[in-house]
Design a protein around this motif. Structure first.
Motif, PDB file in Angstrom:
ATOM      1  N   THR A 165       3.182  -8.032   7.989  1.00  0.00           N
ATOM      2  CA  THR A 165       1.917  -8.358   7.365  1.00  0.00           C
ATOM      3  C   THR A 165       2.258  -8.203   5.670  1.00  0.00           C
ATOM      4  OG1 THR A 165       1.522  -5.880   7.124  1.00  0.00           O
ATOM      5  CG2 THR A 165       0.386  -7.202   8.864  1.00  0.00           C
ATOM      6  N   GLN A 166       3.229  -7.705   5.129  1.00  0.00           N
ATOM      7  CA  GLN A 166       3.622  -7.760   3.904  1.00  0.00           C
ATOM      8  C   GLN A 166       4.015  -9.400   3.333  1.00  0.00           C
ATOM      9  OE1 GLN A 166       3.833  -5.125   1.694  1.00  0.00           O
ATOM     10  NE2 GLN A 166       2.730  -4.368   3.320  1.00  0.00           N
ATOM     11  N   GLY A 167       3.074  -9.543   2.438  1.00  0.00           N
ATOM     12  CA  GLY A 167       3.412 -10.953   1.589  1.00  0.00           C
ATOM     13  C   GLY A 167       2.570 -12.025   2.339  1.00  0.00           C
ATOM     14  N   SER A 168       1.843 -11.711   3.315  1.00  0.00           N
ATOM     15  CA  SER A 168       0.922 -12.654   4.373  1.00  0.00           C
ATOM     16  C   SER A 168      -0.407 -12.835   3.369  1.00  0.00           C
ATOM     17  CB  SER A 168       0.961 -12.321   5.529  1.00  0.00           C
ATOM     18  OG  SER A 168       0.113 -13.145   6.207  1.00  0.00           O
ATOM     19  N   VAL A 169      -0.749 -14.230   3.081  1.00  0.00           N
ATOM     20  CA  VAL A 169      -1.910 -14.625   2.459  1.00  0.00           C
ATOM     21  C   VAL A 169      -2.953 -14.716   3.763  1.00  0.00           C
ATOM     22  CG1 VAL A 169      -3.226 -16.304   1.318  1.00  0.00           C
ATOM     23  CG2 VAL A 169      -0.942 -15.622   0.504  1.00  0.00           C
ATOM     24  N   LEU A 170      -2.422 -15.308   5.023  1.00  0.00           N
ATOM     25  CA  LEU A 170      -3.124 -15.159   6.164  1.00  0.00           C
ATOM     26  C   LEU A 170      -3.947 -13.784   6.516  1.00  0.00           C
ATOM     27  CD1 LEU A 170      -4.354 -16.921   8.504  1.00  0.00           C
ATOM     28  CD2 LEU A 170      -2.483 -16.383   9.653  1.00  0.00           C
ATOM     29  N   TRP A 171      -3.139 -12.720   6.534  1.00  0.00           N
ATOM     30  CA  TRP A 171      -3.442 -11.381   6.708  1.00  0.00           C
ATOM     31  C   TRP A 171      -4.498 -10.954   5.668  1.00  0.00           C
ATOM     32  CZ3 TRP A 171      -4.166 -10.700  11.537  1.00  0.00           C
ATOM     33  CH2 TRP A 171      -3.189 -10.848  12.413  1.00  0.00           C
ATOM     34  N   PHE A 172      -4.236 -11.162   4.306  1.00  0.00           N
ATOM     35  CA  PHE A 172      -4.985 -10.791   3.271  1.00  0.00           C
ATOM     36  C   PHE A 172      -6.285 -11.500   3.336  1.00  0.00           C
ATOM     37  CE2 PHE A 172      -6.604 -11.457  -1.022  1.00  0.00           C
ATOM     38  CZ  PHE A 172      -6.587  -9.978  -1.401  1.00  0.00           C
ATOM     39  N   VAL A 173      -6.537 -12.634   3.560  1.00  0.00           N
ATOM     40  CA  VAL A 173      -7.641 -13.369   3.748  1.00  0.00           C
ATOM     41  C   VAL A 173      -8.489 -12.884   4.992  1.00  0.00           C
ATOM     42  CG1 VAL A 173      -8.825 -15.643   4.115  1.00  0.00           C
ATOM     43  CG2 VAL A 173      -6.964 -15.677   2.412  1.00  0.00           C
ATOM     44  N   ARG A 179      -8.459  -1.445  -0.918  1.00  0.00           N
ATOM     45  CA  ARG A 179      -7.388  -0.981  -1.226  1.00  0.00           C
ATOM     46  C   ARG A 179      -6.480  -0.924  -0.103  1.00  0.00           C
ATOM     47  NH1 ARG A 179      -6.220   5.350  -2.085  1.00  0.00           N
ATOM     48  NH2 ARG A 179      -4.472   5.235  -3.142  1.00  0.00           N
ATOM     49  N   ALA A 180      -7.018  -0.795   1.110  1.00  0.00           N
ATOM     50  CA  ALA A 180      -6.321  -0.744   2.422  1.00  0.00           C
ATOM     51  C   ALA A 180      -5.621  -2.023   2.497  1.00  0.00           C
ATOM     52  CB  ALA A 180      -7.234  -0.340   3.430  1.00  0.00           C
ATOM     53  N   VAL A 181      -6.365  -3.056   2.500  1.00  0.00           N
ATOM     54  CA  VAL A 181      -5.939  -4.642   2.720  1.00  0.00           C
ATOM     55  C   VAL A 181      -4.753  -4.795   1.621  1.00  0.00           C
ATOM     56  CG1 VAL A 181      -6.802  -6.952   2.432  1.00  0.00           C
ATOM     57  CG2 VAL A 181      -8.115  -5.315   3.668  1.00  0.00           C
ATOM     58  N   THR A 238      -1.024  -5.708   2.902  1.00  0.00           N
ATOM     59  CA  THR A 238      -0.543  -7.100   2.746  1.00  0.00           C
ATOM     60  C   THR A 238       0.413  -7.393   1.512  1.00  0.00           C
ATOM     61  OG1 THR A 238      -2.416  -7.792   1.594  1.00  0.00           O
ATOM     62  CG2 THR A 238      -2.411  -8.226   3.829  1.00  0.00           C
ATOM     63  N   PHE A 239       0.234  -6.594   0.314  1.00  0.00           N
ATOM     64  CA  PHE A 239       1.016  -6.840  -0.845  1.00  0.00           C
ATOM     65  C   PHE A 239       1.381  -5.385  -1.296  1.00  0.00           C
ATOM     66  CE2 PHE A 239      -1.761 -10.507  -0.512  1.00  0.00           C
ATOM     67  CZ  PHE A 239      -0.912 -11.624  -0.371  1.00  0.00           C
ATOM     68  N   GLY A 240       1.081  -4.422  -1.005  1.00  0.00           N
ATOM     69  CA  GLY A 240       1.410  -3.045  -1.642  1.00  0.00           C
ATOM     70  C   GLY A 240       2.699  -2.670  -1.671  1.00  0.00           C
TER      71      GLY A 240
END
Length: 113
Positions: free
Chosen positions: A45-53, A102-104, A108-110
């Motif tokens: 999930t890290q760095g994934s714009v799809l999961w972020f959206v 915050r969790a999202v 995804t990017f934290g």
């Protein structure tokens, strides 16, 4: 008129959440059956714009839906009215959004440096 708008908005968010919940459950079942660890899941999930959206939309829908639902409960069962009722709805909605956002972000990017 406001009550009708909030009613419709809550129904729209429910329609939006239904496929998101099913998608989330499908991903969780896949992850568990595949034997993925938390680290492996976060690695995907890290760095994934799809999961972020996906999860960002989920958080917005839940925050709006939940805040309107709690507003209805406070009005019907608690007899809360006026500015206190509206303030409680906004406080709950913004609180849910802040926690979810915050969790999202963390998922995804934290972890990215």
């Amino acid at each position: 008129m406001l009550t009708l708008r909030l009613y419709m908005l809550q129904r729209i968010t429910a329609l939006l959440m239904a496929p998101l919940v099913l998608g989330h459950l499908a991903v969780m079942i896949y992850a568990v059956q595949g034997g993925l660890s938390a680290a492996e899941i976060l690695g995907r999930t890290q760095g994934s714009v799809l999961w972020f959206v996906f999860y960002g939309l989920f958080v917005v829908a839940v925050a709006v839906h939940g805040a309107i639902g709690v507003r209805a409960i406070l009005a019907e069962w608690g007899g809360v009215r006026g500015r206190v009722l509206e303030g409680a709805m906004w406080l709950i909605g913004l609180g849910l959004f802040a926690l979810g956002a915050r969790a999202v972000w963390a998922v995804t990017f934290g972890g990215l440096t």
